[in-house]
Design a protein around this motif. Structure first.
Motif, PDB file in Angstrom:
ATOM      1  N   LYS A  13       0.853  -1.193   0.000  1.00  0.00           N
ATOM      2  CA  LYS A  13       0.000   0.000   0.000  1.00  0.00           C
ATOM      3  C   LYS A  13       0.888   1.242   0.000  1.00  0.00           C
ATOM      4  O   LYS A  13       0.584   2.239  -0.630  1.00  0.00           O
ATOM      5  N   SER A  18       6.436  -0.408   3.873  1.00  0.00           N
ATOM      6  CA  SER A  18       6.656  -1.857   3.865  1.00  0.00           C
ATOM      7  C   SER A  18       8.144  -2.188   3.870  1.00  0.00           C
ATOM      8  O   SER A  18       8.585  -3.068   4.617  1.00  0.00           O
ATOM      9  N   MET A  59      -3.600 -10.952  -0.683  1.00  0.00           N
ATOM     10  CA  MET A  59      -2.671 -11.434   0.331  1.00  0.00           C
ATOM     11  C   MET A  59      -1.797 -12.557  -0.228  1.00  0.00           C
ATOM     12  O   MET A  59      -2.270 -13.438  -0.922  1.00  0.00           O
ATOM     13  N   LYS A 109       0.918 -10.191  10.169  1.00  0.00           N
ATOM     14  CA  LYS A 109       0.687  -9.525   8.889  1.00  0.00           C
ATOM     15  C   LYS A 109       1.578  -8.299   8.768  1.00  0.00           C
ATOM     16  O   LYS A 109       1.838  -7.612   9.752  1.00  0.00           O
ATOM     17  N   GLY A 113      -0.863  -6.259   4.607  1.00  0.00           N
ATOM     18  CA  GLY A 113      -1.786  -7.343   4.893  1.00  0.00           C
ATOM     19  C   GLY A 113      -1.319  -8.721   4.460  1.00  0.00           C
ATOM     20  O   GLY A 113      -2.075  -9.686   4.523  1.00  0.00           O
ATOM     21  N   HIS A 114      -0.059  -8.833   4.022  1.00  0.00           N
ATOM     22  CA  HIS A 114       0.479 -10.142   3.650  1.00  0.00           C
ATOM     23  C   HIS A 114       0.741 -10.976   4.909  1.00  0.00           C
ATOM     24  O   HIS A 114       1.091 -10.437   5.958  1.00  0.00           O
TER      25      HIS A 114
END
Length: 124
Positions: A13, A18, A59, A109, A113-114
């Motif tokens: 995102k 990240s 995901m 996560k 959201g992985h």
């Protein structure tokens, strides 16, 4: 020629957020980045490239084999930051780690959201 894993693109995102999350968690330095990618490089040379795709992120699961000392530090950081985590991939054992395959493991996560897994012993 032998085969080795070289790189993968991880949908994010916010690619900077990240990449920073993984750099701090896995204790790796920044890597040169270009174009739509913010990169980190693992000690074995594998490049993780974070990008912001123009589609809904699906995901994915990423598992990292780390040593016991790094697991201790990473797990402590997860707890200090209040990152929800589980001992199992079905998320039925919250706030725990597992002791499978002769080591330890934890699931959580990332900012996109992985599903991320840290393990201290390989499955095979």
């Amino acid at each position: 020629m032998s085969v080795s894993f070289n790189h993968t693109i991880i949908a994010a995102k916010d690619r900077e957020e990240s990449a920073r999350f993984f750099r701090e968690l896995l204790e790796v330095p920044p890597a040169p980045s270009w174009g739509p990618f913010t990169n980190i490089q693992l000690p074995d040379g594998v490049l993780l490239q974070f990008a912001e795709p123009p589609v809904e992120i699906q995901m994915q699961h990423y598992a990292f084999l780390i040593d016991d000392a790094l697991f201790d530090r990473a797990y402590r950081r997860l707890c200090e930051r209040g990152v929800e985590h589980w001992a199992d991939p079905r998320m039925q054992r919250p706030g725990e780690i597992n002791h499978e395959h002769g080591g330890r493991g934890v699931y959580f996560k990332d900012p996109a959201g992985h599903a991320i897994e840290l393990i201290t012993r390989p499955y095979l």
